[in-house]
Design a protein around this motif. Sequence first.
Motif, mmCIF file in Angstrom:
data_model
loop_
_atom_site.group_PDB
_atom_site.id
_atom_site.type_symbol
_atom_site.label_atom_id
_atom_site.label_comp_id
_atom_site.label_asym_id
_atom_site.label_seq_id
_atom_site.Cartn_x
_atom_site.Cartn_y
_atom_site.Cartn_z
ATOM 1 N N GLY A 753 0.773 -1.235 0.000
ATOM 2 C CA GLY A 753 0.000 0.000 0.000
ATOM 3 C C GLY A 753 0.801 1.279 0.000
ATOM 4 N N ALA A 754 2.142 1.195 0.040
ATOM 5 C CA ALA A 754 2.960 2.406 0.106
ATOM 6 C C ALA A 754 3.992 2.399 -1.013
ATOM 7 N N LEU A 755 4.364 3.586 -1.485
ATOM 8 C CA LEU A 755 5.467 3.686 -2.435
ATOM 9 C C LEU A 755 6.755 3.336 -1.710
ATOM 10 N N ALA A 756 7.481 2.362 -2.232
ATOM 11 C CA ALA A 756 8.622 1.849 -1.480
ATOM 12 C C ALA A 756 9.663 1.268 -2.419
ATOM 13 N N GLY A 757 10.833 0.993 -1.847
ATOM 14 C CA GLY A 757 11.902 0.287 -2.532
ATOM 15 C C GLY A 757 12.383 -0.860 -1.673
ATOM 16 N N LEU A 758 12.826 -1.929 -2.316
ATOM 17 C CA LEU A 758 13.311 -3.105 -1.609
ATOM 18 C C LEU A 758 14.613 -3.580 -2.241
ATOM 19 N N LEU A 759 15.441 -4.246 -1.435
ATOM 20 C CA LEU A 759 16.661 -4.872 -1.914
ATOM 21 C C LEU A 759 16.662 -6.329 -1.483
ATOM 22 N N TYR A 760 16.820 -7.217 -2.459
ATOM 23 C CA TYR A 760 16.833 -8.653 -2.167
ATOM 24 C C TYR A 760 18.095 -9.033 -1.417
ATOM 25 N N GLN A 761 17.916 -9.820 -0.331
ATOM 26 C CA GLN A 761 19.019 -10.301 0.485
ATOM 27 C C GLN A 761 19.176 -11.804 0.263
ATOM 28 N N PRO A 762 20.123 -12.224 -0.575
ATOM 29 C CA PRO A 762 20.253 -13.651 -0.874
ATOM 30 C C PRO A 762 20.482 -14.517 0.361
ATOM 31 N N ALA A 763 21.261 -14.026 1.329
ATOM 32 C CA ALA A 763 21.588 -14.848 2.496
ATOM 33 C C ALA A 763 20.351 -15.221 3.293
ATOM 34 N N SER A 764 19.418 -14.283 3.433
ATOM 35 C CA SER A 764 18.196 -14.541 4.203
ATOM 36 C C SER A 764 16.996 -14.824 3.314
ATOM 37 N N ASN A 765 17.183 -14.718 2.003
ATOM 38 C CA ASN A 765 16.117 -14.980 1.030
ATOM 39 C C ASN A 765 14.881 -14.132 1.313
ATOM 40 N N ASN A 766 15.115 -12.842 1.597
ATOM 41 C CA ASN A 766 13.983 -11.936 1.767
ATOM 42 C C ASN A 766 14.361 -10.560 1.230
ATOM 43 N N TYR A 767 13.434 -9.622 1.335
ATOM 44 C CA TYR A 767 13.582 -8.306 0.716
ATOM 45 C C TYR A 767 13.601 -7.229 1.791
ATOM 46 N N PHE A 768 14.739 -6.540 1.883
ATOM 47 C CA PHE A 768 14.945 -5.500 2.882
ATOM 48 C C PHE A 768 14.292 -4.208 2.404
ATOM 49 N N CYS A 769 13.653 -3.487 3.309
ATOM 50 C CA CYS A 769 12.850 -2.319 2.943
ATOM 51 C C CYS A 769 13.628 -1.016 3.124
ATOM 52 N N ASP A 770 13.144 0.035 2.458
ATOM 53 C CA ASP A 770 13.782 1.349 2.525
ATOM 54 C C ASP A 770 13.285 2.183 3.693
ATOM 55 N N LYS A 771 12.623 1.540 4.660
ATOM 56 C CA LYS A 771 12.141 2.269 5.837
ATOM 57 C C LYS A 771 12.323 1.388 7.066
ATOM 58 N N THR A 772 12.935 1.971 8.090
ATOM 59 C CA THR A 772 13.158 1.235 9.327
ATOM 60 C C THR A 772 11.829 0.790 9.935
ATOM 61 N N GLY A 773 11.801 -0.453 10.398
ATOM 62 C CA GLY A 773 10.599 -0.976 11.043
ATOM 63 C C GLY A 773 9.585 -1.569 10.091
ATOM 64 N N VAL A 774 9.863 -1.489 8.794
ATOM 65 C CA VAL A 774 8.965 -2.077 7.799
ATOM 66 C C VAL A 774 9.690 -3.241 7.136
ATOM 67 N N GLY A 775 9.030 -4.410 7.078
ATOM 68 C CA GLY A 775 9.665 -5.578 6.495
ATOM 69 C C GLY A 775 10.673 -6.189 7.455
ATOM 70 N N PRO A 776 11.552 -7.064 6.955
ATOM 71 C CA PRO A 776 11.664 -7.486 5.563
ATOM 72 C C PRO A 776 10.476 -8.345 5.128
ATOM 73 N N PHE A 777 10.343 -8.475 3.808
ATOM 74 C CA PHE A 777 9.248 -9.243 3.246
ATOM 75 C C PHE A 777 9.790 -10.463 2.509
ATOM 76 N N THR A 778 9.014 -11.508 2.529
ATOM 77 C CA THR A 778 9.354 -12.682 1.739
ATOM 78 C C THR A 778 8.752 -12.539 0.348
ATOM 79 N N ARG A 779 9.197 -13.387 -0.545
ATOM 80 C CA ARG A 779 8.620 -13.376 -1.889
ATOM 81 C C ARG A 779 7.131 -13.691 -1.834
ATOM 82 N N ALA A 780 6.748 -14.608 -0.966
ATOM 83 C CA ALA A 780 5.340 -14.964 -0.844
ATOM 84 C C ALA A 780 4.512 -13.764 -0.386
ATOM 85 N N GLN A 781 5.066 -12.977 0.525
ATOM 86 C CA GLN A 781 4.351 -11.779 0.979
ATOM 87 C C GLN A 781 4.198 -10.768 -0.149
ATOM 88 N N LEU A 782 5.269 -10.582 -0.931
ATOM 89 C CA LEU A 782 5.189 -9.643 -2.041
ATOM 90 C C LEU A 782 4.154 -10.100 -3.066
#
Length: 887
Positions: A753-782
Amino acid sequence: MRAIHSVRVCAALLACAFAHAASAQSYINFEGKQTSPVRLSPSGNRLFTVNTPDNRLSVFDVSNPQNPILMAEIPVGIEPVSVNAISDDEAWVVNEVSDSVSIVSVSRHIVTATLYVKDEPADVAFANGRAFVTCARNNQIAVFDAATHAVITNISLFGENPRSICVNSNGTRVYAAFALSGNRTTLIPFNLAPLPPPPTNPNLPPPTPVSLIVDAADPAWTNGANAPIKFTMPDNDVVEIDTATLGITRYFSRVGAVNFAVAVRPNSGDLYVANTDARNLTRFEPVLRGAFITNQISRINITSGVVTRYDLNPGFNYTNFPSLPNKTNALAQPTAIAFGPSGGNYFITAFGSDRVAIVDANSGAVTARIELNPNSVGSIADPKSKRGPRGLALKPGTALYVANRISNTLTVIDPVSRTVIREIPIGSYDPTPTVIRQGRGFLYDAKLSGNGTVSCASCHIDAEMDLLAWDLGNPGGNLETNRMKVAGSQTVVPGGIFSNVVFHPMKGPMTTQTLRGLNGLDPLHWRGERTNFSHFNGAFDALLGGTTLSDADMNLYRSYINTIVYQPNPNQNLDRTLPATFAGGDPNAGRMAYLNTNYSTLAGIIPLRCNTCHALPNGTDRGFTPAAALEEPQDFKVPQLRATYQKMRFTNAPGVPSINGFGLVHDGSDPSLFAFLSRSVFGTFANDAVVKRNLSAFVQCLDTGMAPAVGHARTVASNTVNTAAVSNNWSLLEAQAIAGTNIDLVVKGRINGALAGLLYQPASNNYFCDKTGVGPFTRAQLAAFAQSGDTFTLTGVPVGSGRRVGIERRLNGVLDRDASAPQLRIVASGAKAIVAWSTNGGFVLEAASALPTTDWAPETSLRGIWGSEYNMTNSPATNRFFRLKQL
């Protein structure tokens, strides 16, 4: 007060943007070739311009035409080079490295669809309900349904590097200009050419036999059974396409050698092409000094097809340098055209001169020149502050907008008074590093030449090649000696065997080489006579007719050149593997032969393989090959092979038309790798057709050092998230990021629901968010977010740049959505205030703590869109400070 305030704000922001750029890191320099970087929407209410270094589209409100207000910055693909708008809300952005078109919604501040367009798309135009996209490297035009985005067809063209495209007044025809069309010149090989003239320096020995550059239609070389030229060269410069049938109706020839832009003249419908023409039929550097290019506009009569050329610098001095009056008026490398509504005159950009000119459409006479760079007025050269005007958009009678490639700024000109009103940044941030910003101008600045008409980029177009050969020998020169490694000798002695190589100044024709990927490949030039890039300093005098650079400036130039990298090889698979078949051969078998198969032995002892001299990964061991080893009259450095796939359109077969007049090896005499490998020196390879086809296929798929998944993008939405195409692409991009050396994977768009950017983290297999306290998200969540209505785009970016592109734009330790919004001066006039700048698509406008919140009504904070005006409770007579808070 509003105009005065805007100037202050823009000046401050310009300085701010440049200051940020000085500390930028993790930036990969692809040196994207801007074609149509700025355009107005059909209504004229919004101005769209690409922010190429920051991979964004900037959208300006131009309701006050001479005071553009940045209202949105929307992430798109890698290296955006052109934009065109269907409406105020929908714009199509062409991304050169991403091989894609990003379809942008301004109101949603996201890319809503990504269209795959291979290879190196350059421009887009709309006609008859269709979108036409030029595919420069593939010599095609891709056609899409403008509403459904469905692929209709790909139109194959007989011409080199189509880029600029335009539409006639009733939408029945589109016209595309071939950027590297050449000028119908080709080569007579050294064994068939007459001997070169004797040197004028009496101390020189006779030159070796060399080839000769000729006009491919010259009857002296085409007539008779024994004539060396048996092929034809149509020299197509512009193509005309019927927008209903999608058939090619005509080609126009003899327009120019490098065609940057094409435009339709209102009322008459004639075509005008901004171009340069090469004088490579003229022999020797002293004769060509400062005069090897004609900068011109060519008019094509749309009825008869007759071409009329207008020299933009008529009567200039080409012998007595420096010519300060010429420099003061010169117009070098015209790259864009914008007609006024009457068609009586047009504006052009002089990319090499930092000028915009007004030209009479009937006579071709230049009636006015407008300087864009206050640090480089008249004959003064200041490459470090060069603007580099590349695109134009005209709002008739009110404003002319100039997109400056090198400074990444937008210049606003009053077309009536013909004065510069202001210059503002194209975006709120420019990541271009100082090493590029300080050095880039030396490549493109024509004011460094004797009369201001030529630069290094006159032949090295956008740091690449013009696909022509030039005979820049010097009959009055001197022999030179360079100590070089013998090619392949490292297989005998660690470090190799070195020898003194003597170079005759009458070297004969040499094809222009790319400036990409030179870092670490010294010595340079076809013969290796330049020990390093700094050794080219002498060309500023000897070839350009100017003055050699200081050591400090040459170091800046060299450092910039060393940043330019190759784009991915489009012939590889997206996962960086070789295709099973290519061009009639097996690249995988070719690779094995390249690395492991001996074609001969040296002195009956040393085994020779392709990799012996053309060592991977670059295709060169940087040594020199003795003349006899390649059946040539001169010694040559082993050239790198990463640009070979770009030189494959020369055909010298009898009766067959050829797009180009030059092919492979130093003078372009070989039409193909197959022909090159047929030389007797290649022993067992020479008569083995299968091996030659396989080797040719492998070399054309050679890795450039940049993974094919770099730039590859896939937009995910509710209607695509569950498709196999999205799933497979998503998995491929994640796998390429996990590999660690191919890409970083970023996500931009609306996420949860928000304009955002993410960076994939291969080691943890999730997506780190551009805002503290939000995420990380999994591919399934995305995927679940997409199913619920979110739209976002996955993009592979160069390794090391993912954090900057995805989540931390300024690389200052603060995530993008954690960053405090800047305090900005906002103009207050009467009962209204206008937002003058933005860093994001949505905002909360709050009174600063020093001001009473009652200054704003009906509440203490207002939510809205950048550029909007808001009523105020009071009517302050002075400007006030307010804080912008990001949503």
